[in-house]
Design an enzyme around this catalytic site. Structure first.
Site, PDB file in Angstrom:
ATOM      1  N   ASP A 104      38.783  46.779  34.618  1.00 20.76           N
ATOM      2  CA  ASP A 104      39.995  47.307  35.059  1.00 20.76           C
ATOM      3  C   ASP A 104      40.910  47.842  33.884  1.00 20.76           C
ATOM      4  O   ASP A 104      41.726  46.961  33.354  1.00 20.76           O
ATOM      5  CB  ASP A 104      40.631  46.186  35.909  1.00 20.76           C
TER       6      ASP A 104
HETATM    7  C1  SPV Z   1      44.709  44.373  41.207  1.00 21.16           C
HETATM    8  O1  SPV Z   1      44.140  43.570  42.067  1.00 21.16           O
HETATM    9  O2  SPV Z   1      44.220  45.157  40.713  1.00 21.16           O
HETATM   10  C2  SPV Z   1      46.065  43.971  40.281  1.00 21.16           C
HETATM   11  C3  SPV Z   1      46.427  42.296  40.563  1.00 21.16           C
HETATM   12  O3  SPV Z   1      46.493  44.581  39.631  1.00 21.16           O
HETATM   13  S1  SPV Z   1      45.797  41.325  39.403  1.00 21.16           S
HETATM   14  O4  SPV Z   1      44.374  41.814  39.351  1.00 21.16           O
HETATM   15  O5  SPV Z   1      46.008  40.034  39.779  1.00 21.16           O
HETATM   16  O6  SPV Z   1      46.540  41.764  38.194  1.00 21.16           O
HETATM   17 MG    MG Z   2      45.529  46.346  39.407  1.00 24.77          MG
END
Ligand code: SPV
Ligand code: MG
Length: 556
Positions: A55
């Site tokens: 991510d």
């Molecule tokens: C996501 O789900 O992509 C988020 C929430 O941004 S977290 O991963 O908890 O930051």
């Molecule tokens: Mg996110």
């Protein structure tokens, strides 16, 4: 209702608005079915599930949007898209808001991470945030771009995760609110919700817009407890994704160890559940409604039972209809012509060497009495297929598509294709299906393509007095088919009934005998006037002509 408006309505209830993260259409559907208020398109989940990527802004806005669209289309509840930092600067945000709004997404979340970002939950991650003014500019750009007043923009601050402290988190949040944010997502990765509680306490007196929280790192708290501390929207961001990973790992291991799928069967969703989720029953219903409903219901009956000594020995070992004409059999040419006009339900009544008639998609019906009975008896061997509109074709006639397509357009109950310019001297005039018409009184030339009432039909007509020749191609509407069936039944149920002209009885009659009987009973029989474009094969000479025609012409 617009999904943004729906989302705002949820915020007016006296309970937490609960979202769960989805990474594809299926997980979104399950989220909806589990009773969540809305779907969170998780950048963490989409990156992992769709591309096996961290991510970290590795996926493009377009990839994220495509997934969000699929998710939104799969559910009726509002969808809030996690749009990270907006994929760049304000120019990217302007385009992003336009695209997401156009896709029907209820709202977006934009965070104060720089581009590119890294997931704030990654171990050791301590982001350097963009300054509050730049982030306020992003929010302002998003709010100015949206076209529907209810489109929802969440400003997310990572200030607590970045270690900037409570005061700075509060300052930033207030700035984002002033820039137009509809809600503030206050993110934390502490193991306890203490700092979230503290932020909520301060926000109560300083801020106006609702607060959003993602309790991934402090999972012990319920959404109702969070609500009581001042959080209006709670996001269970990635638990469904993680559940699917555990389930897949467990099942894959079970199957691999057992070397069979049986061992997994009891712990996985039955196939029927997947069928239900993807709307397979609707697929069947749509097929019935839109495909079958529009398919031509009209069938065709080709009568090719007879044995004609004129063609011997060509037809010694096969029915005439299988004789090749320019590389294809007569029957193949007929079937292809019917198919081209949308008729696929085709039956052939065979007699002489009926066992040789085997063509894909064509049903063969055998008339064992073909030597004794006439053409009519053969036709009625297919009576089961005469319970609806149909086309009747002599098994030895080749015709141009235009004749069939014109015939199919006829709104009359019984329509016979009639050549108004027959060659009266060719072949044996006595064995041909001559026609006289009601309307032919004047010397006006026949109108090709017109429909006229038939006055009489049959071999008894003097060729020099005939107005045309029936070519062996006829169409029957539902009503026409019923009339034909009923009349035949009545005629054949009487002991040895006489036809109106000629044939000894209807068991041995020709099709034209029944047509003549219908006319005698004042039923309307129409001719479709044509001129040429067909050939029937009754003799060597006809066969030779057919070869000549189809070896130099495009296939009929
Ligand atoms: C996501 O789900 O992509 C988020 C929430 O941004 S977290 O991963 O908890 O930051
Ligand atoms: Mg996110």
């Amino acid at each position: 209702m617009n999904k943004s408006t729906l989302f705002r309505k949820l915020l007016k209830t006296r309970r937490p608005v609960l979202l769960s993260g989805a990474h594809d259409a299926l997980s979104a559907k399950l989220t909806e079915e589990a009773g969540f208020d809305a779907v969170w398109v998780s950048s963490f989940g989409v990156s992992a599930a769709m591309r096996l990527m961290p991510d970290a802004n590795v996926l493009t806005m377009t990839e994220m949007l495509e997934t969000a669209k699929g998710i939104n289309d799969a559910v009726g509840i509002p969808v809030i898209a996690d749009c990270d930092n907006g994929y760049g600067n304000v120019h990217n945000i302007i385009r992003m808001v336009r695209e997401y709004e156009r896709a029907g997404i209820a709202g977006v979340s934009i965070e104060d991470n720089p581009f590119p970002k890294k997931c704030s939950l990654y171990p050791g991650e301590r982001p350097d945030l963009v300054d509050a003014d730049e982030m306020a500019g992003r929010i302002h750009a998003a709010k100015q771009t949206q076209s529907h007043r209810d489109f929802f923009v969440i400003a997310r601050t990572e200030a607590l995760i970045a270690g900037l402290g409570m005061d700075e988190a509060m300052n930033k949040a207030l700035k984002y609110e002033a820039a137009g944010a509809d809600a503030i997502l206050i993110h934390s990765r502490q193991k306890s919700p203490a700092e979230i509680r503290e932020f909520c306490r301060r926000w109560k007196s300083a801020g106006r817009v609702p607060l959003v929280a993602v309790p991934t790192k402090y999972p012990g708290i319920t959404s109702k407890e969070l609500y009581r501390t001042g959080i209006r929207v709670v996001i269970f961001a990635n638990q469904a994704l993680r559940a699917s990973v555990s389930a897949m790992q467990k099942t894959l291991k079970t199957m691999k160890d057992a070397d069979s799928v049986q061992a997994a069967e009891s712990s996985i969703a039955p196939l029927s559940e997947i069928f239900r989720l993807v709307g397979q029953p609707q697929l069947e219903a749509n097929e019935k409604r839109y495909l079958e409903g529009f398919k031509s219901k009209r069938g065709a009956i080709i009568v090719a039972a007879g044995f004609e000594k004129e063609l011997w020995p060509l037809n010694e070992g096969c029915p005439k209809t299988l004789l090749p004409v320019g590389g294809k059999s007569i029957l193949e040419r007929q079937v292809h012509a019917l198919n081209r006009c949308g008729i696929t339900d085709i039956a052939v009544v065979g007699g002489h060497h009926a066992e040789k008639i085997r063509l894909p998609g064509v049903t063969t019906i055998t008339n064992p009495r073909y030597r004794k009975g006439g053409m009519l008896h053969s036709l009625f061997c297919a009576r089961e297929r005469m319970d609806r509109e149909f086309v009747f074709v002599y098994g030895d006639v080749l015709f141009d598509d235009y004749i069939l397509s014109k015939l199919l357009k006829s709104k009359k109950d019984i329509t016979l294709a009639v050549d108004r310019f027959p060659n009266r001297s060719a072949g044996s005039a006595a064995n041909r299906d001559w026609v006289t018409l009601d309307s032919v009184r004047s010397n006006a030339p026949p109108a090709i393509g017109a429909l006229e009432r038939v006055a009489s039909i049959g071999r008894h007509i003097d060729p020099s007095k005939a107005d045309g020749e029936f070519i062996g191609l006829a169409s029957f509407s539902d009503r026409g088919a019923r009339t034909l069936r009923d009349t035949y039944r009545r005629l054949t149920s009487r002991p040895s009934p006489k036809t109106s002209r000629g044939a000894r009885n209807f068991q041995n009659a020709e099709f034209t005998d029944l047509a003549q009987e219908l006319i005698r009973r004042r039923q309307n029989v129409h001719s479709l006037n044509i001129r040429g474009g067909w050939i029937d094969i009754d003799s060597f000479e006809d066969y030779r002509k057919a070869w000549k025609r189809f070896s130099s012409h495009a296939p009929a």
